[in-house]
Design a protein around this motif. Structure first.
Motif, PDB file in Angstrom:
ATOM      1  N   GLU A   1      -1.466  61.708  53.581  1.00 44.46           N
ATOM      2  CA  GLU A   1      -0.610  61.314  54.798  1.00 44.46           C
ATOM      3  C   GLU A   1      -1.224  59.936  55.076  1.00 44.46           C
ATOM      4  O   GLU A   1      -0.557  58.690  55.003  1.00 44.46           O
ATOM      5  CB  GLU A   1       0.050  61.608  55.362  1.00 44.46           C
ATOM      6  CG  GLU A   1       1.428  62.394  54.898  1.00 44.46           C
ATOM      7  CD  GLU A   1       1.521  64.266  53.955  1.00 44.46           C
ATOM      8  OE1 GLU A   1      -0.586  64.036  54.577  1.00 44.46           O
ATOM      9  OE2 GLU A   1       1.823  63.931  53.844  1.00 44.46           O
TER      10      GLU A   1
ATOM     11  N   GLU B   1       4.696  54.035  52.172  1.00 42.93           N
ATOM     12  CA  GLU B   1       5.720  54.200  51.166  1.00 42.93           C
ATOM     13  C   GLU B   1       6.019  53.270  50.271  1.00 42.93           C
ATOM     14  O   GLU B   1       6.228  53.504  49.381  1.00 42.93           O
ATOM     15  CB  GLU B   1       6.516  55.139  52.135  1.00 42.93           C
ATOM     16  CG  GLU B   1       6.320  56.813  52.185  1.00 42.93           C
ATOM     17  CD  GLU B   1       7.515  57.495  52.687  1.00 42.93           C
ATOM     18  OE1 GLU B   1       8.608  56.401  52.241  1.00 42.93           O
ATOM     19  OE2 GLU B   1       7.465  58.342  52.629  1.00 42.93           O
ATOM     20  N   ASP B   2       6.446  52.035  51.068  1.00 38.95           N
ATOM     21  CA  ASP B   2       7.042  51.075  50.718  1.00 38.95           C
ATOM     22  C   ASP B   2       5.596  50.403  49.780  1.00 38.95           C
ATOM     23  O   ASP B   2       5.935  50.159  48.355  1.00 38.95           O
ATOM     24  CB  ASP B   2       6.756  49.332  51.499  1.00 38.95           C
ATOM     25  CG  ASP B   2       7.906  49.359  52.221  1.00 38.95           C
ATOM     26  OD1 ASP B   2       8.739  50.702  52.191  1.00 38.95           O
ATOM     27  OD2 ASP B   2       8.041  49.174  53.857  1.00 38.95           O
TER      28      ASP B   2
ATOM     29  N   ASP C   1       6.017  53.208  47.080  1.00 37.06           N
ATOM     30  CA  ASP C   1       7.360  52.258  45.643  1.00 37.06           C
ATOM     31  C   ASP C   1       6.912  51.016  45.205  1.00 37.06           C
ATOM     32  O   ASP C   1       7.692  51.210  43.981  1.00 37.06           O
ATOM     33  CB  ASP C   1       8.535  52.629  47.193  1.00 37.06           C
ATOM     34  CG  ASP C   1       8.680  53.532  47.613  1.00 37.06           C
ATOM     35  OD1 ASP C   1       8.160  54.911  47.401  1.00 37.06           O
ATOM     36  OD2 ASP C   1       9.592  54.037  48.346  1.00 37.06           O
TER      37      ASP C   1
ATOM     38  N   ARG D   1      15.248  51.962  41.910  1.00 39.64           N
ATOM     39  CA  ARG D   1      14.861  51.341  43.395  1.00 39.64           C
ATOM     40  C   ARG D   1      15.901  52.585  43.811  1.00 39.64           C
ATOM     41  O   ARG D   1      15.455  53.076  45.007  1.00 39.64           O
ATOM     42  CB  ARG D   1      14.679  50.248  43.146  1.00 39.64           C
ATOM     43  CG  ARG D   1      14.275  50.025  44.904  1.00 39.64           C
ATOM     44  CD  ARG D   1      14.311  48.069  45.814  1.00 39.64           C
ATOM     45  NE  ARG D   1      12.614  48.457  44.679  1.00 39.64           N
ATOM     46  CZ  ARG D   1      11.545  48.548  45.156  1.00 39.64           C
ATOM     47  NH1 ARG D   1      11.203  49.086  46.121  1.00 39.64           N
ATOM     48  NH2 ARG D   1      10.450  47.369  44.609  1.00 39.64           N
ATOM     49  N   GLU D   2      17.482  52.133  43.483  1.00 40.17           N
ATOM     50  CA  GLU D   2      18.627  52.059  44.620  1.00 40.17           C
ATOM     51  C   GLU D   2      18.572  53.879  44.323  1.00 40.17           C
ATOM     52  O   GLU D   2      19.026  54.486  45.297  1.00 40.17           O
ATOM     53  CB  GLU D   2      19.698  51.497  44.655  1.00 40.17           C
ATOM     54  CG  GLU D   2      19.186  50.337  44.915  1.00 40.17           C
ATOM     55  CD  GLU D   2      20.587  49.570  44.914  1.00 40.17           C
ATOM     56  OE1 GLU D   2      21.625  49.802  44.255  1.00 40.17           O
ATOM     57  OE2 GLU D   2      20.253  48.055  45.125  1.00 40.17           O
ATOM     58  N   ASN D   3      18.524  54.720  43.642  1.00 36.95           N
ATOM     59  CA  ASN D   3      18.634  56.012  42.849  1.00 36.95           C
ATOM     60  C   ASN D   3      18.133  56.750  42.585  1.00 36.95           C
ATOM     61  O   ASN D   3      18.273  57.370  42.898  1.00 36.95           O
ATOM     62  CB  ASN D   3      19.873  55.668  42.258  1.00 36.95           C
ATOM     63  CG  ASN D   3      21.364  54.784  42.057  1.00 36.95           C
ATOM     64  OD1 ASN D   3      21.960  55.124  43.140  1.00 36.95           O
ATOM     65  ND2 ASN D   3      21.249  53.483  42.154  1.00 36.95           N
TER      66      ASN D   3
ATOM     67  N   LEU E   1      14.161  55.772  42.854  1.00 38.26           N
ATOM     68  CA  LEU E   1      12.812  56.220  43.634  1.00 38.26           C
ATOM     69  C   LEU E   1      12.285  57.181  44.205  1.00 38.26           C
ATOM     70  O   LEU E   1      11.285  57.525  43.713  1.00 38.26           O
ATOM     71  CB  LEU E   1      13.161  54.999  44.109  1.00 38.26           C
ATOM     72  CG  LEU E   1      11.239  54.605  44.888  1.00 38.26           C
ATOM     73  CD1 LEU E   1      10.347  54.257  43.878  1.00 38.26           C
ATOM     74  CD2 LEU E   1      11.365  53.679  45.513  1.00 38.26           C
ATOM     75  N   ARG E   2      12.924  57.733  45.398  1.00 36.87           N
ATOM     76  CA  ARG E   2      12.550  58.727  45.987  1.00 36.87           C
ATOM     77  C   ARG E   2      12.141  60.020  44.805  1.00 36.87           C
ATOM     78  O   ARG E   2      11.448  60.791  45.724  1.00 36.87           O
ATOM     79  CB  ARG E   2      13.393  59.208  46.716  1.00 36.87           C
ATOM     80  CG  ARG E   2      13.520  60.261  48.236  1.00 36.87           C
ATOM     81  CD  ARG E   2      14.354  60.698  49.108  1.00 36.87           C
ATOM     82  NE  ARG E   2      14.060  59.512  50.146  1.00 36.87           N
ATOM     83  CZ  ARG E   2      15.391  58.752  50.613  1.00 36.87           C
ATOM     84  NH1 ARG E   2      16.291  59.479  50.790  1.00 36.87           N
ATOM     85  NH2 ARG E   2      15.208  58.082  51.292  1.00 36.87           N
ATOM     86  N   TRP E   3      12.268  59.790  44.135  1.00 41.84           N
ATOM     87  CA  TRP E   3      13.015  61.698  42.799  1.00 41.84           C
ATOM     88  C   TRP E   3      11.586  60.983  42.362  1.00 41.84           C
ATOM     89  O   TRP E   3      10.406  62.100  42.484  1.00 41.84           O
ATOM     90  CB  TRP E   3      14.095  61.856  42.026  1.00 41.84           C
ATOM     91  CG  TRP E   3      13.803  62.766  41.639  1.00 41.84           C
ATOM     92  CD1 TRP E   3      14.362  64.431  41.429  1.00 41.84           C
ATOM     93  CD2 TRP E   3      13.558  63.142  40.229  1.00 41.84           C
ATOM     94  NE1 TRP E   3      13.691  64.716  40.697  1.00 41.84           N
ATOM     95  CE2 TRP E   3      13.170  63.865  39.428  1.00 41.84           C
ATOM     96  CE3 TRP E   3      12.914  61.980  39.173  1.00 41.84           C
ATOM     97  CZ2 TRP E   3      13.635  64.740  38.015  1.00 41.84           C
ATOM     98  CZ3 TRP E   3      12.361  61.848  38.138  1.00 41.84           C
ATOM     99  CH2 TRP E   3      12.523  63.229  37.509  1.00 41.84           C
TER     100      TRP E   3
ATOM    101  N   ARG F   1       8.576  59.271  43.426  1.00 39.56           N
ATOM    102  CA  ARG F   1       7.880  59.575  43.951  1.00 39.56           C
ATOM    103  C   ARG F   1       7.999  61.645  44.335  1.00 39.56           C
ATOM    104  O   ARG F   1       6.245  61.586  44.089  1.00 39.56           O
ATOM    105  CB  ARG F   1       8.084  58.964  45.685  1.00 39.56           C
ATOM    106  CG  ARG F   1       6.337  59.294  46.491  1.00 39.56           C
ATOM    107  CD  ARG F   1       6.939  58.686  47.537  1.00 39.56           C
ATOM    108  NE  ARG F   1       7.565  57.324  47.876  1.00 39.56           N
ATOM    109  CZ  ARG F   1       9.228  58.174  49.062  1.00 39.56           C
ATOM    110  NH1 ARG F   1       8.901  59.132  49.456  1.00 39.56           N
ATOM    111  NH2 ARG F   1       9.831  57.359  48.953  1.00 39.56           N
ATOM    112  N   ALA F   2       9.007  61.990  44.865  1.00 42.24           N
ATOM    113  CA  ALA F   2       8.722  63.348  45.145  1.00 42.24           C
ATOM    114  C   ALA F   2       7.402  64.401  43.386  1.00 42.24           C
ATOM    115  O   ALA F   2       6.899  65.309  43.493  1.00 42.24           O
ATOM    116  CB  ALA F   2       9.989  63.802  45.238  1.00 42.24           C
TER     117      ALA F   2
END
Length: 203
Positions: free
Chosen positions: A10, A19-20, A23, A156-158, A160-162, A164-165
């Motif tokens: 972190e 995070e930006d 991402d 990016r919208e659907n 991206l978070r996954w 990154r994880a």
């Protein structure tokens, strides 16, 4: 005095813009992978068409990173399997460009209806490539960069978070190495065929 080691992830993330920044790097890597896939797949499918990353909005030699090359090669092996699927090829051949953006996002949403995994991301990339291939062969080259943009916007919208994880694009290599190409191709073909059938029924 600041410590030279032992920083938590972190802290490192915060030091580089949070995070930006992470991402943005993931999306940029995804763009390079996708453009590399399109260039190499086009070279295989239609050697008469000269296409490079700059034609797709990228930079010269952007795909020379060994890791990027390896991911692209994985995608090409899967694509070779997909190109032998007559039903999938027929469905893609029926696609028209009258409402290409609506078509793309409708099919993309269906691909990810039941969750996110690397196979579904491969399906999205393959569908995007097939639209680009058809655009070029049907003299609709003006839409190519738009399709690239739609793919990246959807990621990016659907997804991206996954991504990154999972640890970013590096994780896709381990995933591919743990499965047979044929198994991945069967999964991707099933997901993409199902999405296209749903689109045809509803259109």
């Amino acid at each position: 005095m600041a410590q030279s080691s032992g920083a938590e992830p972190e802290d490192e993330m915060a030091a580089t813009g949070g995070e930006d920044t992470v991402d943005d790097r993931i999306i940029e890597q995804g763009a390079i992978v996708f453009r590399g896939y399109v260039v190499e797949a086009m070279r295989t499918d239609n050697p008469d068409v000269h296409l490079d990353s700059e034609d797709l909005g990228g930079r010269p030699q952007e795909g020379q990173d060994p890791q990027i090359k390896e991911i692209v090669q994985h995608l090409l092996v899967i694509a070779d399997e997909l190109n032998r699927n007559a039903e999938l090829e027929h469905l893609i051949d029926t696609v028209e460009f009258d409402s290409a953006q609506d078509l793309f996002f409708t099919v993309a949403r269906k691909i990810f209806d039941d969750g996110i995994n690397w196979g579904r991301i491969v399906a999205l990339f393959h569908f995007g490539y097939k639209l680009i291939y058809k655009a070029i062969t049907c003299n609709h080259s003006d839409i190519i960069r738009k399709i690239i943009g739609w793919v990246l916007q959807f990621l990016r919208e659907n997804a991206l978070r996954w991504i990154r994880a999972q640890g970013g694009w590096e994780a896709v290599q381990a995933q591919f190495q743990s499965l047979s190409w044929h198994s991945v191709a069967i999964f991707v073909a099933g997901v993409l065929t199902g999405a296209l059938v749903c689109w045809k029924v509803s259109s």
